[in-house]
Design a protein around this motif. Structure first.
Motif, PDB file in Angstrom:
ATOM      1  N   ASP A 229     -10.493 -11.462   2.519  1.00 19.94           N
ATOM      2  CA  ASP A 229      -9.521 -10.811   3.415  1.00 19.94           C
ATOM      3  C   ASP A 229      -9.221  -9.436   2.838  1.00 19.94           C
ATOM      4  OD1 ASP A 229      -5.977 -11.293   4.152  1.00 19.94           O
ATOM      5  OD2 ASP A 229      -7.553 -10.141   5.204  1.00 19.94           O
ATOM      6  N   GLY A 230     -10.279  -8.634   2.778  1.00 23.21           N
ATOM      7  CA  GLY A 230     -10.116  -7.310   2.189  1.00 23.21           C
ATOM      8  C   GLY A 230     -11.185  -6.370   2.705  1.00 23.21           C
ATOM      9  N   LYS A 231     -11.088  -5.133   2.280  1.00 22.91           N
ATOM     10  CA  LYS A 231     -12.049  -4.115   2.734  1.00 22.91           C
ATOM     11  C   LYS A 231     -13.167  -3.955   1.707  1.00 22.91           C
ATOM     12  CE  LYS A 231      -8.596  -1.284   5.176  1.00 22.91           C
ATOM     13  NZ  LYS A 231      -7.709  -0.114   4.955  1.00 22.91           N
ATOM     14  N   LEU A 232     -14.387  -3.836   2.185  1.00 22.49           N
ATOM     15  CA  LEU A 232     -15.546  -3.552   1.333  1.00 22.49           C
ATOM     16  C   LEU A 232     -16.030  -2.152   1.678  1.00 22.49           C
ATOM     17  CD1 LEU A 232     -17.745  -4.297  -0.682  1.00 22.49           C
ATOM     18  CD2 LEU A 232     -18.960  -5.462   1.166  1.00 22.49           C
ATOM     19  N   ILE A 233     -15.940  -1.270   0.718  1.00 24.14           N
ATOM     20  CA  ILE A 233     -16.294   0.135   0.952  1.00 24.14           C
ATOM     21  C   ILE A 233     -17.474   0.498   0.051  1.00 24.14           C
ATOM     22  CG2 ILE A 233     -15.433   2.530   0.883  1.00 24.14           C
ATOM     23  CD1 ILE A 233     -12.547   1.015   0.659  1.00 24.14           C
ATOM     24  N   TRP A 234     -18.547   0.977   0.661  1.00 24.24           N
ATOM     25  CA  TRP A 234     -19.690   1.490  -0.094  1.00 24.24           C
ATOM     26  C   TRP A 234     -19.608   3.009  -0.070  1.00 24.24           C
ATOM     27  CZ3 TRP A 234     -23.412  -1.310  -2.738  1.00 24.24           C
ATOM     28  CH2 TRP A 234     -23.433  -2.693  -2.518  1.00 24.24           C
ATOM     29  N   LEU A 235     -19.430   3.604  -1.211  1.00 29.21           N
ATOM     30  CA  LEU A 235     -19.437   5.068  -1.334  1.00 29.21           C
ATOM     31  C   LEU A 235     -20.715   5.419  -2.089  1.00 29.21           C
ATOM     32  CD1 LEU A 235     -15.841   6.329  -2.341  1.00 29.21           C
ATOM     33  CD2 LEU A 235     -17.135   6.865  -0.283  1.00 29.21           C
ATOM     34  N   VAL A 236     -21.650   6.057  -1.377  1.00 27.31           N
ATOM     35  CA  VAL A 236     -22.955   6.305  -1.976  1.00 27.31           C
ATOM     36  C   VAL A 236     -23.357   7.761  -1.733  1.00 27.31           C
ATOM     37  CG1 VAL A 236     -23.596   3.903  -1.498  1.00 27.31           C
ATOM     38  CG2 VAL A 236     -24.349   5.707   0.065  1.00 27.31           C
ATOM     39  N   ASP A 237     -24.268   8.278  -2.531  1.00 23.92           N
ATOM     40  CA  ASP A 237     -24.749   9.633  -2.243  1.00 23.92           C
ATOM     41  C   ASP A 237     -26.096   9.536  -1.524  1.00 23.92           C
ATOM     42  OD1 ASP A 237     -25.623  10.417  -5.730  1.00 23.92           O
ATOM     43  OD2 ASP A 237     -26.647   9.171  -4.245  1.00 23.92           O
ATOM     44  N   GLU A 238     -26.576  10.701  -1.044  1.00 23.45           N
ATOM     45  CA  GLU A 238     -27.785  10.704  -0.209  1.00 23.45           C
ATOM     46  C   GLU A 238     -29.005  10.196  -0.971  1.00 23.45           C
ATOM     47  OE1 GLU A 238     -26.643  14.257   2.990  1.00 23.45           O
ATOM     48  OE2 GLU A 238     -28.207  14.607   1.473  1.00 23.45           O
ATOM     49  N   GLU A 239     -29.064  10.477  -2.253  1.00 25.43           N
ATOM     50  CA  GLU A 239     -30.212   9.983  -3.037  1.00 25.43           C
ATOM     51  C   GLU A 239     -30.217   8.452  -3.070  1.00 25.43           C
ATOM     52  OE1 GLU A 239     -31.031  13.601  -6.261  1.00 25.43           O
ATOM     53  OE2 GLU A 239     -30.628  11.548  -6.924  1.00 25.43           O
ATOM     54  N   ALA A 240     -29.061   7.862  -3.304  1.00 26.51           N
ATOM     55  CA  ALA A 240     -28.992   6.396  -3.361  1.00 26.51           C
ATOM     56  C   ALA A 240     -29.266   5.786  -1.993  1.00 26.51           C
ATOM     57  CB  ALA A 240     -27.627   5.960  -3.885  1.00 26.51           C
ATOM     58  N   ALA A 241     -28.920   6.510  -0.936  1.00 30.81           N
ATOM     59  CA  ALA A 241     -29.084   5.991   0.441  1.00 30.81           C
ATOM     60  C   ALA A 241     -30.456   6.291   1.022  1.00 30.81           C
ATOM     61  CB  ALA A 241     -28.020   6.612   1.346  1.00 30.81           C
ATOM     62  N   SER A 242     -31.339   6.912   0.231  1.00 30.21           N
ATOM     63  CA  SER A 242     -32.588   7.470   0.772  1.00 30.21           C
ATOM     64  C   SER A 242     -33.556   6.407   1.302  1.00 30.21           C
ATOM     65  CB  SER A 242     -33.300   8.305  -0.309  1.00 30.21           C
ATOM     66  OG  SER A 242     -33.575   7.485  -1.449  1.00 30.21           O
ATOM     67  N   GLN A 243     -33.376   5.143   0.932  1.00 28.06           N
ATOM     68  CA  GLN A 243     -34.285   4.099   1.434  1.00 28.06           C
ATOM     69  C   GLN A 243     -33.629   3.192   2.483  1.00 28.06           C
ATOM     70  OE1 GLN A 243     -36.534   1.921  -1.519  1.00 28.06           O
ATOM     71  NE2 GLN A 243     -36.682   3.695  -2.896  1.00 28.06           N
ATOM     72  N   LEU A 244     -32.420   3.549   2.886  1.00 27.91           N
ATOM     73  CA  LEU A 244     -31.755   2.763   3.935  1.00 27.91           C
ATOM     74  C   LEU A 244     -32.376   3.108   5.285  1.00 27.91           C
ATOM     75  CD1 LEU A 244     -27.957   2.934   2.973  1.00 27.91           C
ATOM     76  CD2 LEU A 244     -29.629   1.146   2.436  1.00 27.91           C
TER      77      LEU A 244
END
Ligand code: 6PG
Length: 250
Positions: A229-244
């Motif tokens: 019962d809480g928030k899940l926040i992903w804070l990522v930079d573009e390099e880390a997100a490059s394979q999404l």
């Protein structure tokens, strides 16, 4: 509720993380009179700590009402350079002159099982509950998809149900040939807010596996993190997100 925010660089990521920490803290203090935050270890949060220790943040939060915990710790003394407590003390707690009574470190210097048991008792006493609910738990992500010290194939991951009352455990990590002390996913999932901070190309495959891969928490332990019962926040930079491939995570 899960959200993913992609920031253009590591520097802007750290600033965004600082703003999230402050926003959650102000709300926690407004609502409950204090702010319980568990810090993560490793290198990623260092830039965040330095920003929070900066003069721009002197008046952004009532620092005297913040209680600091750790989501995991290495089995080293508190003055060891590998200690998660040590690095936070150097970069944030000392510069902010945090009251020692509000610093609740894991005793990495004692026998791991005892350290885990003692920390679980400390948490339950502090919160006055058998199910401690922190306001914010900061987490990092390893290139092997571990988080906190929940490493692939280790006891706290492969046998999580062995003791569902276990909130803090000692975990033998073969690849490190070392014991770690860690929040279990059961404890992390009780939090009001869980914030992953992930930066760099080296984490891109792990982030894709965790967010878009098959449901394999034994191999991708960060998949165990699903706040009840809480928030899940992903804070990522573009390099880390490059394979999404699917950015509809927000
Ligand atoms: C630790 C951390 C660990 C860390 C990841 C990422 O004790 O090392 O709690 O879970 O967050 O390993 O580490 P980096 O930020 O150094 O990549």
């Amino acid at each position: 509720m899960k959200s993913i925010q992609i920031q253009p660089s590591a520097d802007i990521l750290a600033k965004a993380a600082a703003e999230s920490v402050i926003e959650i803290g102000a709300d926690s203090i407004r609502s409950r009179g204090n702010y319980s935050i568990a810090l993560s270890g490793g290198s990623t949060p260092l830039a965040l700590f330095r920003i929070l220790a900066g003069k721009d943040y002197d008046k952004r939060l009532d620092w005297g009402k913040v209680d600091f915990f750790w989501g995991d710790e290495r089995t080293v003394p508190p003055d060891h350079e590998d200690s998660n407590y040590f690095q936070a003390a150097q970069e944030l707690l000392r510069p902010r002159s945090i009251d020692p009574d509000r610093i609740h470190r894991i005793q990495g210097e004692i026998e791991p099982v005892q350290a885990a048991r003692s920390y679980q008792e400390d948490l339950q006493n502090y919160f006055g509950s058998s199910r401690p609910r922190l306001d914010l738990i900061l987490l990092g992500l390893g290139s092997d998809s571990h988080t906190a010290s929940l490493f692939p194939g280790t006891d706290l991951v492969t046998n999580p149900g062995i003791n569902s009352d276990l909130l803090v455990g000692a975990n033998w990590v073969p690849k490190l040939e070392s014991w770690r002390i860690s929040f279990t996913h059961q404890l992390i999932n009780l939090a009001r807010n869980v914030l992953f901070l992930v930066s760099g190309e080296g984490k891109a495959a792990a982030l894709r596996n965790v967010l878009e891969g098959d449901d394999l928490p034994g191999s991708y332990p960060a998949q165990l993190i699903r706040p009840v019962d809480g928030k899940l926040i992903w804070l990522v930079d573009e390099e880390a997100a490059s394979q999404l491939t699917d950015l509809k995570h927000t």
